[in-house]
Design an enzyme around this catalytic site. Sequence first.
Site, mmCIF file in Angstrom:
data_model
loop_
_atom_site.group_PDB
_atom_site.id
_atom_site.type_symbol
_atom_site.label_atom_id
_atom_site.label_comp_id
_atom_site.label_asym_id
_atom_site.label_seq_id
_atom_site.Cartn_x
_atom_site.Cartn_y
_atom_site.Cartn_z
ATOM 1 N N LYS A 190 0.082 -2.498 -4.878
ATOM 2 C CA LYS A 190 -0.042 -3.851 -4.297
ATOM 3 C C LYS A 190 -1.109 -4.918 -4.894
ATOM 4 O O LYS A 190 -0.687 -5.855 -5.246
ATOM 5 C CB LYS A 190 -0.215 -3.686 -2.937
ATOM 6 C CG LYS A 190 -1.492 -3.341 -2.299
ATOM 7 C CD LYS A 190 -1.564 -3.405 -0.709
ATOM 8 C CE LYS A 190 -3.130 -3.155 -0.406
ATOM 9 N NZ LYS A 190 -4.141 -3.903 -0.664
ATOM 10 N N THR A 191 -2.214 -4.246 -5.223
ATOM 11 C CA THR A 191 -3.070 -5.345 -5.661
ATOM 12 C C THR A 191 -2.989 -5.850 -7.086
ATOM 13 O O THR A 191 -3.239 -6.940 -7.094
ATOM 14 C CB THR A 191 -4.459 -4.245 -5.949
ATOM 15 O OG1 THR A 191 -5.057 -3.936 -4.730
ATOM 16 C CG2 THR A 191 -5.687 -5.393 -6.502
ATOM 17 N N ASP A 214 -3.613 -10.444 1.772
ATOM 18 C CA ASP A 214 -3.642 -9.068 1.646
ATOM 19 C C ASP A 214 -3.831 -8.267 3.032
ATOM 20 O O ASP A 214 -4.561 -8.831 3.735
ATOM 21 C CB ASP A 214 -4.760 -8.633 0.798
ATOM 22 C CG ASP A 214 -4.493 -7.424 0.054
ATOM 23 O OD1 ASP A 214 -3.218 -6.754 0.131
ATOM 24 O OD2 ASP A 214 -5.425 -6.754 -0.582
ATOM 25 N N GLU A 215 -3.330 -7.179 3.107
ATOM 26 C CA GLU A 215 -3.664 -6.079 4.099
ATOM 27 C C GLU A 215 -2.997 -6.763 5.391
ATOM 28 O O GLU A 215 -3.678 -6.915 6.515
ATOM 29 C CB GLU A 215 -4.897 -5.866 4.162
ATOM 30 C CG GLU A 215 -5.396 -5.148 2.922
ATOM 31 C CD GLU A 215 -4.959 -3.650 2.936
ATOM 32 O OE1 GLU A 215 -4.174 -3.255 3.707
ATOM 33 O OE2 GLU A 215 -5.377 -2.777 2.003
ATOM 34 N N GLN A 267 0.234 1.721 7.535
ATOM 35 C CA GLN A 267 -1.234 1.984 7.610
ATOM 36 C C GLN A 267 -1.981 0.940 8.298
ATOM 37 O O GLN A 267 -3.041 0.375 8.137
ATOM 38 C CB GLN A 267 -1.593 1.447 6.047
ATOM 39 C CG GLN A 267 -0.929 2.736 5.301
ATOM 40 C CD GLN A 267 -1.495 2.400 3.708
ATOM 41 O OE1 GLN A 267 -2.800 2.664 3.428
ATOM 42 N NE2 GLN A 267 -0.806 1.940 2.711
ATOM 43 N N ARG A 282 -4.738 9.496 1.069
ATOM 44 C CA ARG A 282 -5.807 9.143 0.346
ATOM 45 C C ARG A 282 -5.803 10.147 -0.941
ATOM 46 O O ARG A 282 -6.890 9.911 -1.753
ATOM 47 C CB ARG A 282 -7.189 9.325 1.233
ATOM 48 C CG ARG A 282 -7.366 8.262 2.381
ATOM 49 C CD ARG A 282 -7.141 6.908 2.060
ATOM 50 N NE ARG A 282 -5.795 6.713 2.029
ATOM 51 C CZ ARG A 282 -4.942 5.563 1.624
ATOM 52 N NH1 ARG A 282 -5.857 4.759 0.683
ATOM 53 N NH2 ARG A 282 -3.901 5.173 1.894
#
Length: 754
Positions: free
Chosen positions: A32-33, A224-225, A255, A608
Amino acid sequence: MDYLSHLNPPQREGVENLEGPTMIIAGAGSGKTRVLTYRIAHLITVKNVDPFSILALTFTNKAAKEMRERIEKIVGTDARNLWMGTFHSVFARILRAEADKLGYPSNFTIYDTEDSKSLIRAIVREMGLDDKVYKQNVVYSRISGAKNNLVSWQNYMNNSVYVSEDEQAQKPKMGAIYKEYVQRCFRSGAMDFDDLLFNTNVLFRDHLDVLNKYQQRFKYVMIDEFQDTNISQYLITKRLSAVNQNICIVGDDAQSIYAFRGANIQNILNFEKDYPDLRVIKLEQNYRSTQNIVNAANSVILKNAAQLKKKVWTQNDDGELVHLIKSTSDNEEGRLVASSIFEDKNNKKLENKDFAILYRTNSQSRAMEEALRKSNIPYRIYGGLSFYQRKEIKDLLAYLRFTINHNDEQSFRRIINLPKRGIGASSVDKIVVAAFENDLGIWDVLQKSQRVLPNRAANAVDNFVTLIKTFKIRLEKADAYDTAAFIAKQSGLLKELYDDKTIEGLNRYENVQELLNAIKEFVDDEQQEDKSLEAFIADVALLTDADNEDKDNNDHVNLMTIHSAKGLEFKHVFIVGMEEDLFPSQMMLNSRADLEEERRLFYVALTRAMEKVTLSYALTRYRFGRLKNCEPSRFIEEIDPAYIKVDRKFNRSEPMGDLNNGSSNSVYAKNLVAQRKTERKAVPPGKKLHTPSPDFAPSDTRTLDTGMKVEHPKFGFGEVKKMDVQGANRKATIEFENFGEKTLLLTFAKLRIM
């Protein structure tokens, strides 16, 4: 344009679809980044959008810095003109420019959590309230929650629901504390972190000309997020993008794990309701983890009812199954985890930094730390005390802050008698009270201290005022470093630390020198336009825990809570303490929404890992000073049996059945599920589960036989009527006094032989 060739089709769609409302649902490890970075670069290079008109909001300064650097490699130095940063840093910038509209000075102080709690302690004490009832953490959380929901102190005190809740909690003065807290911050020319969002909403609500100015400035808004936003953050961005409608959100509802901080998952779940013509793009290919890890995580999150449907997949290798370790106690759990790390390091030629141990609560680190130390495995606690939270650092920062803002009450309280200059707590209280009663700032009272203090204390205060005036003159003539170094020396702080020849004293002195080094680095940074002390202090105030850089490059195992692990990745991940009432937390079992947040937290923990995940649980654990019998977390059984296996070499405390055949994973998981379901359905209406005896401890059931008397932690006392020892899974049929006949799998049943 070459950067587009590195994208898969959905990622490319996210980069090239620039107009109108867009929601990019980004699964774990889906890049996504990269999409957000290239999207901004595409706006500048292809659409020729002025970087000054792009607003990009992140949740850490570190993320913003990394994205800006990536964009700069594509578009050049124009990237420096982007409005990019955390919600708090961007809105603090706007508030400083518009501060006069709200009655604040442009150089207002930003209080961190410790400052806020210190002020709350003072208010509770001054109001004559019991600090055991009005605990600082509880009061702070209550005020923070109100602000994040845009509830002012006036609305709070007039809201019957809040008033009733406070009365039931035997905290009827909560509203009065909230009012006093807000007024004290205002008189001090200070805002806390929540105020940066709350006051931005007030600014845009009450000053439409200001709102219109920023609506016209920001043609494109990206967040973002987004799953971590609260109501306050969402409303600001919704207002800012109302004219152009070019709002793009990137996030993953799976998340969303920060409800305790005010994050509202409904923001992303209901986003389409506010934007009917919304374009939804799903990034579902995971580039981080093996297929088994991805599939295991998918099978868990599937159990959540509230979610945006997606199917995360990967082209990576199958990898290892999720390992499961069972131990008899939390200490043994630590030993087994350390042994596994030691073994994997040697067999797979890994480094310590390739491993992470994740836990639900900080207190679980003790057993892990002890085991790692005994195995001579270096480790680091992630999210420990921040450099900027150390006492000596906060002391000097308080001097710098008070030099900038003479009405900052918390900085005044911290430095007025540091080093000691004969000004006691009662004198400080008299100054604060005089300021309150006369509706004056702290500085006004300090300059007239002869009126409120006895001569000796007044003379000491006069000397302090002269000192601060000297600092102010220096501030107006010199850069940030020269000013800070001057203040550190002339205040007496450096000498006091230098004179302390203990190891701790030396460390504190070196820490202050390191702070001065940081200020020097700030001044020497060519990209830093504003080199003033005010700019440096503003930057420091907006640092978050996630922005603390690890300056220790030594190789070490990472220990952290799962919340701290979000956004990170490791080759091998251990998720420890997988027990009911610990994970999921006992405090998160009151509603479906709470339980689903815990499940999302487990999903974050699983994702993770790049190559291997190991889950561990203990049969007994000390909690709150008592030895507690534990049972495996429900989340273990929610993993599809095809993706989990019992790690035999680390599970010798009890017989686990035949784990050598190909169906061992399925046999284990199905038996565990069956056992748990049997116990859950075994409580007849009107019956209560048994409370175990004080000396209850599970026995080795390999000696169990017909006719023996036993005690079960839930069903109580009973007699073994039948034994079935055929095959891998030994069973016992037991007649319990209050629950009748039950057939239990001895692999999982905890029985005490009488």
